[in-house]
Design a protein around this motif. Structure first.
Motif, PDB file in Angstrom:
ATOM      1  N   VAL A  68       0.872  -1.179   0.000  1.00 36.29           N
ATOM      2  CA  VAL A  68       0.000   0.000   0.000  1.00 36.29           C
ATOM      3  C   VAL A  68       0.902   1.220   0.000  1.00 36.29           C
ATOM      4  CG1 VAL A  68      -1.801   1.268   1.232  1.00 36.29           C
ATOM      5  CG2 VAL A  68      -1.739  -1.245   1.348  1.00 36.29           C
ATOM      6  N   GLY A  69       0.632   2.176  -0.892  1.00 34.39           N
ATOM      7  CA  GLY A  69       1.483   3.354  -0.911  1.00 34.39           C
ATOM      8  C   GLY A  69       0.861   4.513  -1.670  1.00 34.39           C
ATOM      9  N   TYR A  70       1.382   5.695  -1.392  1.00 31.77           N
ATOM     10  CA  TYR A  70       0.991   6.909  -2.122  1.00 31.77           C
ATOM     11  C   TYR A  70       2.217   7.804  -2.224  1.00 31.77           C
ATOM     12  CZ  TYR A  70       0.854   9.411   2.362  1.00 31.77           C
ATOM     13  OH  TYR A  70       1.192   9.991   3.565  1.00 31.77           O
ATOM     14  N   ASP A  71       2.226   8.640  -3.251  1.00 27.39           N
ATOM     15  CA  ASP A  71       3.337   9.557  -3.475  1.00 27.39           C
ATOM     16  C   ASP A  71       4.638   8.749  -3.519  1.00 27.39           C
ATOM     17  OD1 ASP A  71       3.626  12.750  -3.424  1.00 27.39           O
ATOM     18  OD2 ASP A  71       5.348  11.906  -2.401  1.00 27.39           O
ATOM     19  N   TRP A  72       5.674   9.137  -2.783  1.00 28.10           N
ATOM     20  CA  TRP A  72       6.941   8.402  -2.848  1.00 28.10           C
ATOM     21  C   TRP A  72       6.746   6.931  -2.491  1.00 28.10           C
ATOM     22  CZ3 TRP A  72      11.876  11.208  -0.678  1.00 28.10           C
ATOM     23  CH2 TRP A  72      12.031  12.457  -1.313  1.00 28.10           C
ATOM     24  N   GLY A  73       5.936   6.657  -1.482  1.00 22.22           N
ATOM     25  CA  GLY A  73       5.678   5.275  -1.101  1.00 22.22           C
ATOM     26  C   GLY A  73       4.935   4.503  -2.167  1.00 22.22           C
ATOM     27  N   GLY A  74       4.021   5.169  -2.870  1.00 20.13           N
ATOM     28  CA  GLY A  74       3.336   4.533  -3.985  1.00 20.13           C
ATOM     29  C   GLY A  74       4.286   4.225  -5.118  1.00 20.13           C
ATOM     30  N   ARG A  75       5.282   5.084  -5.287  1.00 18.57           N
ATOM     31  CA  ARG A  75       6.300   4.852  -6.320  1.00 18.57           C
ATOM     32  C   ARG A  75       7.105   3.598  -5.987  1.00 18.57           C
ATOM     33  NH1 ARG A  75       7.716   9.878  -6.509  1.00 18.57           N
ATOM     34  NH2 ARG A  75       5.887  10.094  -7.823  1.00 18.57           N
ATOM     35  N   ALA A  76       7.534   3.474  -4.739  1.00 20.08           N
ATOM     36  CA  ALA A  76       8.278   2.283  -4.329  1.00 20.08           C
ATOM     37  C   ALA A  76       7.447   1.026  -4.540  1.00 20.08           C
ATOM     38  CB  ALA A  76       8.679   2.407  -2.854  1.00 20.08           C
ATOM     39  N   ALA A  77       6.169   1.085  -4.166  1.00 23.20           N
ATOM     40  CA  ALA A  77       5.295  -0.081  -4.294  1.00 23.20           C
ATOM     41  C   ALA A  77       5.090  -0.453  -5.763  1.00 23.20           C
ATOM     42  CB  ALA A  77       3.959   0.205  -3.620  1.00 23.20           C
ATOM     43  N   CYS A  78       4.889   0.535  -6.623  1.00 23.34           N
ATOM     44  CA  CYS A  78       4.704   0.258  -8.049  1.00 23.34           C
ATOM     45  C   CYS A  78       5.960  -0.337  -8.666  1.00 23.34           C
ATOM     46  CB  CYS A  78       4.311   1.540  -8.787  1.00 23.34           C
ATOM     47  SG  CYS A  78       2.596   2.057  -8.547  1.00 23.34           S
ATOM     48  N   ILE A  79       7.121   0.154  -8.258  1.00 20.42           N
ATOM     49  CA  ILE A  79       8.371  -0.377  -8.792  1.00 20.42           C
ATOM     50  C   ILE A  79       8.543  -1.838  -8.410  1.00 20.42           C
ATOM     51  CG2 ILE A  79      10.890  -0.223  -8.589  1.00 20.42           C
ATOM     52  CD1 ILE A  79      10.485   2.855  -8.353  1.00 20.42           C
ATOM     53  N   ALA A  80       8.294  -2.161  -7.151  1.00 17.21           N
ATOM     54  CA  ALA A  80       8.391  -3.557  -6.726  1.00 17.21           C
ATOM     55  C   ALA A  80       7.414  -4.425  -7.496  1.00 17.21           C
ATOM     56  CB  ALA A  80       8.144  -3.664  -5.221  1.00 17.21           C
ATOM     57  N   ALA A  81       6.187  -3.938  -7.680  1.00 13.07           N
ATOM     58  CA  ALA A  81       5.171  -4.723  -8.384  1.00 13.07           C
ATOM     59  C   ALA A  81       5.527  -4.922  -9.849  1.00 13.07           C
ATOM     60  CB  ALA A  81       3.810  -4.035  -8.258  1.00 13.07           C
ATOM     61  N   ALA A  82       6.138  -3.906 -10.461  1.00 16.08           N
ATOM     62  CA  ALA A  82       6.484  -3.995 -11.881  1.00 16.08           C
ATOM     63  C   ALA A  82       7.706  -4.871 -12.128  1.00 16.08           C
ATOM     64  CB  ALA A  82       6.734  -2.595 -12.438  1.00 16.08           C
ATOM     65  N   LEU A  83       8.730  -4.721 -11.293  1.00 24.87           N
ATOM     66  CA  LEU A  83       9.991  -5.416 -11.535  1.00 24.87           C
ATOM     67  C   LEU A  83      10.052  -6.786 -10.873  1.00 24.87           C
ATOM     68  CD1 LEU A  83      12.608  -2.520 -11.236  1.00 24.87           C
ATOM     69  CD2 LEU A  83      11.328  -3.305 -13.249  1.00 24.87           C
ATOM     70  N   LYS A  84       9.311  -6.967  -9.772  1.00 28.40           N
ATOM     71  CA  LYS A  84       9.334  -8.236  -9.040  1.00 28.40           C
ATOM     72  C   LYS A  84       7.906  -8.669  -8.687  1.00 28.40           C
ATOM     73  CE  LYS A  84      13.878  -8.632  -8.712  1.00 28.40           C
ATOM     74  NZ  LYS A  84      14.625  -9.783  -9.278  1.00 28.40           N
ATOM     75  N   PRO A  85       7.087  -8.931  -9.692  1.00 23.19           N
ATOM     76  CA  PRO A  85       5.683  -9.244  -9.408  1.00 23.19           C
ATOM     77  C   PRO A  85       5.498 -10.475  -8.535  1.00 23.19           C
ATOM     78  CG  PRO A  85       6.241  -9.755 -11.693  1.00 23.19           C
ATOM     79  CD  PRO A  85       7.378  -8.962 -11.131  1.00 23.19           C
ATOM     80  N   GLU A  86       6.451 -11.391  -8.563  1.00 21.55           N
ATOM     81  CA  GLU A  86       6.350 -12.584  -7.725  1.00 21.55           C
ATOM     82  C   GLU A  86       6.474 -12.257  -6.239  1.00 21.55           C
ATOM     83  OE1 GLU A  86      10.734 -12.023  -8.621  1.00 21.55           O
ATOM     84  OE2 GLU A  86       8.824 -11.810  -9.704  1.00 21.55           O
ATOM     85  N   ARG A  87       6.942 -11.042  -5.923  1.00 20.94           N
ATOM     86  CA  ARG A  87       7.097 -10.622  -4.527  1.00 20.94           C
ATOM     87  C   ARG A  87       5.880  -9.869  -4.005  1.00 20.94           C
ATOM     88  NH1 ARG A  87      12.437 -10.199  -2.965  1.00 20.94           N
ATOM     89  NH2 ARG A  87      11.509 -10.287  -0.864  1.00 20.94           N
ATOM     90  N   VAL A  88       4.928  -9.568  -4.897  1.00 21.83           N
ATOM     91  CA  VAL A  88       3.819  -8.687  -4.534  1.00 21.83           C
ATOM     92  C   VAL A  88       2.488  -9.415  -4.704  1.00 21.83           C
ATOM     93  CG1 VAL A  88       2.686  -6.477  -4.999  1.00 21.83           C
ATOM     94  CG2 VAL A  88       5.182  -6.681  -5.219  1.00 21.83           C
ATOM     95  N   ARG A  89       1.794  -9.594  -3.615  1.00 22.51           N
ATOM     96  CA  ARG A  89       0.485 -10.263  -3.643  1.00 22.51           C
ATOM     97  C   ARG A  89      -0.560  -9.387  -4.318  1.00 22.51           C
ATOM     98  NH1 ARG A  89      -2.789 -12.429   1.759  1.00 22.51           N
ATOM     99  NH2 ARG A  89      -4.816 -12.766   0.731  1.00 22.51           N
TER     100      ARG A  89
END
Length: 299
Positions: A99-120
């Motif tokens: 869960v994230g917004y602004d800078w935190g949303g950016r971190a969350a989106c990056i993890a989801a895009a580059l390492k989708p197996e790590r993100v439920r």
């Protein structure tokens, strides 16, 4: 709730933890200029559901510290994504809801895009929050450009001096401009503003806003990640875009233009009268949206 710390390759990350240690992991990520207090009404509700809820202070905020003086105080998007994945690695978390917004949303989106197996699943306020830095060479509309006044201010040495001297005034003003309907009091603001006293806050913020426009060099250790992000990778994990209808910095368009960036299940939920700081302004809606994603991803 307990506060703890974990060491990554470059940071000593401070975080709060709620709920049972064996519960399904949920990581809540704050933005600029906010801190973990944005989730004070969200984290306990999720912990009662049985989730293991982790709320870290980002680099440059609160008690989080760099391990060495030689590390570039970078706030670039690759650094935020890298920190999140390192945080998960060091805590032994193989997969988490983000869960994230602004800078935190950016971190969350990056993890989801580059390492989708790590993100439920992903709950991202504003939707796709990964920059195409090349696009910053193209001016936006006048209406949008004026909302970026603080970024242009930070591009100057006057802006650095101003943020150093007047960080509380500047960040308080951003809270008001970005969430015009939110009637927060000074005590609420001060609980988060204490995090801006971090000795690296100014350097991280200044580098972040200069880097995205090409006015500051990035961390050489992160060039590979930045190269991947420049390709604007799609996000395949189940996602809800929880967008404040009165977001003063990134107004929600009538037609959702984010769906093209998602290849998995995706939906947008507009929140009338809610501004930029979605989890603190709309904690109930934030909890409901994440519960829906968690329920959907157990099937």
């Amino acid at each position: 709730m307990k506060q703890d710390r974990v060491r990554t390759d470059v940071l000593d990350i401070a975080f709060e933890e709620h709920g049972p240690s064996h519960g399904p992991p949920v990581i809540l990520l704050h933005g600029f200029p906010y801190d973990v207090r944005a989730y004070d009404e969200v984290a306990p509700a999720l912990a009662k559901d049985g989730c293991r809820v982790l709320v870290p202070w980002l680099r440059g905020y609160g008690p989080t510290r760099f391990l060495t003086a030689s590390t570039l105080r970078s706030g670039e998007q690759a650094a935020l994504g890298h920190d999140l994945l390192q945080f998960m690695d060091k805590l032994g978390i193989k997969r988490a809801a983000l869960v994230g917004y602004d800078w935190g949303g950016r971190a969350a989106c990056i993890a989801a895009a580059l390492k989708p197996e790590r993100v439920r699943c992903l709950l991202s306020s504003g939707g796709y929050n990964i920059f195409n830095t090349a696009a910053f060479a193209n001016p936006a509309s006048a209406e949008q450009e004026h909302r970026f006044w603080y970024q242009y201010y930070f591009h100057t040495e006057r802006g650095r001096a101003g943020l150093t001297k007047n960080r509380r005034d500047i960040c308080r003003l951003l809270w008001k401009l970005w969430s015009p309907e939110w009637q927060f009091d000074e005590a609420t603001y001060e609980k988060s503003a204490a995090s801006f006293d971090n000795p690296d806050f100014v350097d991280v913020v200044i580098q972040s806003y200069r880097h995205r426009y090409g006015y500051a060099v990035g961390d050489p250790a992160l060039m590979g990640i930045e190269a991947e992000l420049a390709k604007q990778p799609k996000i395949s994990v189940p996602t809800i875009n929880l967008h404040g209808g009165h977001d003063g910095v990134g107004p929600a368009p009538e037609q959702d233009n984010q769906a093209k960036n998602f290849t998995g299940p995706y939906s947008r939920r507009l929140l009338p009268r809610i501004g930029h700081n979605v989890p603190q302004e709309a904690p109930a809606e934030t909890v409901t949206a994440l519960r829906d994603l968690l329920r959907e991803t157990t099937r």
